[in-house]
Design an enzyme around this catalytic site. Structure first.
Site, PDB file in Angstrom:
ATOM      1  N   LYS A 177       0.834  -1.193   0.000  1.00 14.53           N
ATOM      2  CA  LYS A 177       0.000   0.000   0.000  1.00 14.53           C
ATOM      3  C   LYS A 177       0.877   1.256   0.000  1.00 14.53           C
ATOM      4  O   LYS A 177       2.027   1.167   0.451  1.00 14.53           O
ATOM      5  CB  LYS A 177      -0.921  -0.002   1.215  1.00 14.53           C
ATOM      6  CG  LYS A 177      -0.170  -0.037   2.531  1.00 14.53           C
ATOM      7  CD  LYS A 177      -1.086  -0.312   3.692  1.00 14.53           C
ATOM      8  CE  LYS A 177      -0.293  -0.422   4.971  1.00 14.53           C
ATOM      9  NZ  LYS A 177       0.775  -1.460   4.914  1.00 14.53           N
ATOM     10  N   TYR A 260      -2.843   4.677   6.866  1.00 11.26           N
ATOM     11  CA  TYR A 260      -3.179   3.835   8.015  1.00 11.26           C
ATOM     12  C   TYR A 260      -4.389   4.400   8.761  1.00 11.26           C
ATOM     13  O   TYR A 260      -5.278   3.659   9.186  1.00 11.26           O
ATOM     14  CB  TYR A 260      -1.990   3.733   8.965  1.00 11.26           C
ATOM     15  CG  TYR A 260      -0.870   2.845   8.492  1.00 11.26           C
ATOM     16  CD1 TYR A 260      -0.827   1.500   8.846  1.00 11.26           C
ATOM     17  CD2 TYR A 260       0.146   3.341   7.692  1.00 11.26           C
ATOM     18  CE1 TYR A 260       0.199   0.674   8.417  1.00 11.26           C
ATOM     19  CE2 TYR A 260       1.185   2.529   7.249  1.00 11.26           C
ATOM     20  CZ  TYR A 260       1.204   1.195   7.617  1.00 11.26           C
ATOM     21  OH  TYR A 260       2.225   0.390   7.177  1.00 11.26           O
TER      22      TYR A 260
END
Length: 417
Positions: A177, A260
């Site tokens: 990611k 996150y």
């Protein structure tokens, strides 16, 4: 799976033999012995208590020194073979060592632009030198039947290209990611996986470790009532040179550390945000931030009314935490995003600020990367769908695109659906 009962103010695990303490409350800690359970001082240490008349003496150890309930490990029927693409810090310090904790995954190939480094790593992990590739020979992975999965651990700007090429080579892909640097790239990656009939998973490792999984469970069950607000901070001091500071390589704090907080806000609410606001700071006096912001603060509004306010930075002391404010309590993860050492506290409140529960939940730790890779290997070997498919990465990228637009324009921006 760990469980708790608010009314009895206790935590527990299903298997009593796990040996894992599950809660800490004030000075009281799981595992402390009561006076009733301590050895008696009236007899010699290790002495057996008198057995009832006519009863057989109590054995203190199995006669064959092998407990009957001891579970022995079973060999995996087959391990998936992995090719690691990019041998940077994350790959060398976290991913490669994690294979030693894997049951279903093994490294069988490497892709790197540095031949000497690749050969050194191959020797350390028992990988054949014939299974070392550079970026020019990357597509030859199609000819290596030992490779089932390709793990893309490259700069963000390279994710889409190498993911699509790996899929065309007939391999399943785990991609780090953020999934890519644009929404359009994410959509192309998903389409390529569908066309190749191969699985695409995004490396959201926190979906595979027990602490964040427990938070997801608590929020889904409304253990402390419905979620009302969410706050998160993911900050660090990034020194140059570093790919995170390069705009051409897809750097910047939102995609690297802010993601996150975005993903956590989505998994604690179980919703997709509908609009965002954002502000960015790019100090002219710090040459590190010629191309990307130093810090970004943003808010997300969810359909249910939940508000999330988050910040991320490449120029501050470390902070990696989030807090979920519920109607009847608070869930704290601090640290929340680290590779290890995560901590989870819960507080139940009733009335006007009265607290009836303040406890730390203690859960067994896992290697995040091993758990993540074994999950995907299991999906590849059995045909199951991964928990964090390409659509999960696309959803975050849509939020990131809205944050970037909001920071640039100063306007509230709707998140594309």
């Amino acid at each position: 799976m760990a469980s708790f009962d608010i009314n009895s103010r206790s935590f527990g695990t299903e298997p009593a033999s796990s040996g894992v303490s599950m809660w800490v409350e004030g000075r009281r800690r799981s595992g402390e012995t009561s006076a009733a359970s301590r050895p008696s001082a009236s007899g010699p240490r290790g002495a057996e208590p008198d057995a009832p008349s006519g009863a057989a003496p109590i054995l203190l150890a199995p006669p064959d020194r092998q407990p009957s309930d001891l579970r022995l490990p079973e060999p995996a029927p087959r391990k998936a073979g992995w090719a690691i693409v990019g041998l940077g810090q994350l790959a060398l310090e976290e991913v490669m060592p994690a294979f030693r904790a894997c049951r279903l995954s093994q490294p069988v190939a490497l892709v790197s632009g540095h031949s000497e480094k690749a050969h050194t790593v191959a020797d350390a992990y028992g990988i054949e030198h014939t299974s070392i590739y550079d970026y020019e020979s990357f597509d030859r992975l199609a000819d290596n039947p030992a490779v089932d999965v390709v793990y893309i651990v490259l700069p963000n700007s390279m994710h889409a290209d190498y993911t699509i090429r790996a899929l065309k080579a007939g391999k399943h892909v785990l991609c780090e990611k953020p999934m890519a640097v644009t929404v359009a790239e994410c959509e192309r990656m998903i389409a390529a996986a569908r066309e190749a009939d191969r699985k695409l998973m995004i490396a959201y490792r926190l979906h595979y470790e027990p602490f964040n999984r427990k938070v997801m469970e608590l929020c889904a069950e409304k253990a402390f009532g419905p979620v009302k607000t969410f706050s998160s901070s993911n900050c660090q001091n990034t020194t140059a040179p570093n790919i995170r500071l390069s705009a051409d390589l897809g750097g910047g704090p939102v995609g690297d550390v802010g993601i996150y907080s975005i993903n956590a806000a989505r998994y604690v609410t179980g919703e997709e945000p509908v609009e965002v606001t954002a502000m960015a700071h790019q100090p002219a006096e710090d040459p590190r931030f010629r191309e990307v912001p130093e810090s970004v603060a943003f808010t997300l509004r969810f359909p249910s009314g939940v508000l999330a306010h988050c910040d991320c930075s490449f120029g501050s002391a470390v902070s990696r935490r989030y807090r979920v404010h519920c109607a009847e309590g608070v869930i704290d993860m601090d640290p929340a995003f680290d590779y290890r050492g995560l901590r989870l506290r819960v507080k139940e409140t009733k009335g006007h600020g009265g607290e009836t529960l303040d406890a730390e939940m203690l859960l067994p730790g896992v290697n995040h990367f091993a758990a993540e890779m074994d999950h995907f290997s299991d999906c590849v070997l059995t045909g199951k769908d991964p928990r964090t498919p390409g659509e999960e990465g696309l959803a975050d990228m849509r939020v990131i695109a809205a944050i970037e637009e909001a920071a640039r324009t100063g306007q509230t921006v709707r998140v594309a659906s």
